[in-house]
Design an enzyme around this catalytic site. Sequence first.
Site, PDB file in Angstrom:
ATOM      1  N   CYS A  96       0.692  -0.630  -0.233  1.00 50.03           N
ATOM      2  CA  CYS A  96      -0.206   0.143  -0.216  1.00 50.03           C
ATOM      3  C   CYS A  96       0.976   1.211   0.436  1.00 50.03           C
ATOM      4  O   CYS A  96       2.530   1.225   0.254  1.00 50.03           O
ATOM      5  CB  CYS A  96      -1.044  -0.221   1.326  1.00 50.03           C
ATOM      6  SG  CYS A  96      -2.352   0.977   0.953  1.00 50.03           S
ATOM      7  N   ASP A 115      -6.191  -2.954  11.514  1.00 50.41           N
ATOM      8  CA  ASP A 115      -4.796  -1.972  11.257  1.00 50.41           C
ATOM      9  C   ASP A 115      -4.560  -2.372  13.500  1.00 50.41           C
ATOM     10  O   ASP A 115      -6.110  -2.166  14.185  1.00 50.41           O
ATOM     11  CB  ASP A 115      -4.946  -1.171  10.633  1.00 50.41           C
ATOM     12  CG  ASP A 115      -4.245  -0.560  10.383  1.00 50.41           C
ATOM     13  OD1 ASP A 115      -3.183  -1.031  10.859  1.00 50.41           O
ATOM     14  OD2 ASP A 115      -4.406   0.008  10.154  1.00 50.41           O
TER      15      ASP A 115
END
Length: 215
Positions: A10, A133
Amino acid sequence: MSENILVKICGLSEPDHVRAAVAAGADYVGFVFFAKSPRNVSVAQAEALAAMVPDDVRKVALVVNADDAFLDELVAQVQLDMLQLHGAETPERVTEIKARYGLPVMKAVGVGEASDLAALDRYAAVADQLLVDAKPPKGADLPGGNGLAFDWRLIAGRDWPVPWMLAGGLTPGNVAEAVRLTGAEQVDVSSGVENGPGAKDETLIAEFVKAAHGG
C-alpha cells in the site's frame, strides 16, 4: 504459511515501486488519497499508476471519510478493483458506497484492545473485506501507515464472515510470525517496506512478499 498468503503493498506513488510490487508477486497494490499522508497521490497520478498494473493484481484506493464528489471523480478516472475506507465511515456509509459504485469495499478497523473487536463484527456485516489495523495513537495525523503493530494475540483464532487482512507495523522481519499468531490469510504493508516516510524500497518490497509466503 504458504504461497497462498495474499499480499497488499500500500501507499505506492512511483512507477518503479508499482513495477517492483508486481514483480515481487503482490496480489494487491494500494494508492492513498489523503492529503496529510506522505504517500498521498492525485487522481491523475493514480490513473497513470493503475494503468501499469496487470489485471490479475487488484488495485485498491485508500480513502478517508471521502465524499461522493471525490469518489465520483476517482472511480470515473482510475481503473479500480476495490475501495478501502480508512476513516470514521459508519456501516451505513459503507453500504451506501457499495451501492453507489458497485465496487467491493474493504473497511479498516483500528484495534488496540479487546473492546475494539466489536466494531469488526459490525463492519463484517456490510463490508466485502475487513482490514484489521493497529489503532493510531491519540492525536496522530494518519489513520494508518504509522508503523505500529497491535497485540496480535487479540485476534488469534478469530474469524469473520468476510475475508480479512492484517495490517499495522508489519515488516519483512515479523510478517511470518504475525501470520503464525493470527492465522491471517492476507497481509498489508506500507511503512514496513520504506526507508523513509513514503519512500518505498524495492528490496524491502521483494523481501516482504517472500517472507509472507514463508520464504
